[in-house]
Design an enzyme around this catalytic site. Structure first.
Site, PDB file in Angstrom:
ATOM      1  CD  GLU A 148      -3.009  -0.916   2.359  1.00  0.00           C
ATOM      2  OE1 GLU A 148      -3.091  -0.102   3.240  1.00  0.00           O
ATOM      3  OE2 GLU A 148      -4.293  -1.664   2.001  1.00  0.00           O
ATOM      4  CD  GLU A 236      -4.863  -5.315   3.280  1.00  0.00           C
ATOM      5  OE1 GLU A 236      -3.823  -5.440   2.892  1.00  0.00           O
ATOM      6  OE2 GLU A 236      -5.157  -4.382   4.168  1.00  0.00           O
TER       7      GLU A 236
END
Length: 311
Positions: A148, A236
């Site tokens: 991320e 995710e």
């Protein structure tokens, strides 16, 4: 199932069925070019919640996951890879388990606090070279090179330069392995990636969402990216807000599941762990080794298991 009869090379296993994955247009496809949708689970922090030797086999037998994501934190907690490289042994345990169980496995360089992937790009290169050298003969392996990316200056061009450094290192050892690249703003920035994609084949782009925080606006961005032909993999997602904690948003989760099914987008849910938070699939008292009864599963775990098993 006949999986138990021969767990080393189960005829019913997903890798046996699909073979070496490839990216065609915006779709993840099997070795013959048919689009596939993988559904499975992500680990949590591998130091706090390490998978045991039997965890993944039980997860395959009981939940029928086709993919698992080994999320190796790089520099977010005291126990992460930059400080304790030994955590990669748990990654290897998970990969070895995935090979035995004949499912796909995502090796995830899980940046978070270290928001710019270029901060540790040399260490990332060495890690992925080691993993590719160990496992490149197996069609099971998917490389997720930055979880991320986040932070004020961490724009898509910054991430793209990192990817252009890491991907050739992997490709030199594993020419065909699918690589997933994180996008800006905690892997929500698929719009920028769609406007300036990487030039490598067999590359996908991560989209992350949490049902309590991310709704129509993020789906609109993702629809734009898909319309430009960007291959998306949801490595995710969770039913909570972005913290991973608190209440579950089943209605918003249903919208996302419908959207992913509509576009045949593969996914891994956060997280297969007994963490004391709403997004964890196991209750805090459950043994991560398994096998598990329904009473071991959290409300999120029961719901996600049903979505993995849905036709």
């Amino acid at each position: 199932s006949d999986r138990a009869a021969d767990s080393t090379n189960s005829i019913s296993g997903v890798v046996h069925r699909y073979g070496r994955l490839q990216v065609k247009g915006s779709q993840l496809c099997d070795q013959s070019g048919q689009s596939v949708q993988l559904r499975g689970m992500s680990t949590h922090d591998l130091k706090l919640f390490p998978f045991a030797t039997n965890t993944l086999g039980n997860l395959v037998d009981d939940w029928h996951v086709s993919v698992v994501r080994a999320a190796m934190y790089t520099d977010s907690f005291g126990s992460s890879y930059i400080r304790e490289p030994a955590v990669k042994q748990t990654v290897k345990l998970i990969v070895d388990s995935a090979l035995r169980s004949d499912i796909y496995v995502i090796i995830d360089w899980h940046i978070l606090s270290d928001g710019n992937p270029n901060q540790y790009k040399q260490q990332a290169k060495e890690f992925f070279e080691e993993m590719a050298a160990a496992y490149h003969g197996h069609p099971n392996i998917i490389y997720e090179i930055c979880n991320e990316p986040n932070g004020t200056n961490v724009t898509w061009p910054e991430i793209k330069s990192y990817a252009q450094f890491i991907i050739p290192a992997i490709r030199a050892i594993d020419p065909d392995g699918v690589v997933i690249v994180g996008t800006d703003t905690w892997s929500q920035g698929v719009r920028a990636a769609a406007d300036s994609p990487l030039g490598f084949p067999n590359v996908m782009y991560a989209l992350h969402f949490y049902a309590g925080s991310h709704r129509d606006a993020l789906r609109d961005n993702a629809d734009y990216a898909l319309s430009k032909g960007l291959p998306i993999f949801v490595t995710e997602w969770g039913l909570t807000d972005y913290s991973g904690k608190g209440a579950l948003y089943f209605d918003e989760g249903e919208k996302w599941i419908g959207w992913m099914n509509q576009h045949k987008i593969s996914w891994a849910n956060w997280s297969f762990s007994p963490a004391n938070e709403g997004s964890a699939a196991l209750n805090p008292t459950a043994n991560i080794s398994g096998p598990w009864t329904d009473s071991d599963l959290s409300p999120s775990g029961k719901w996600v298991k049903s979505k993995i098993q849905a036709d």
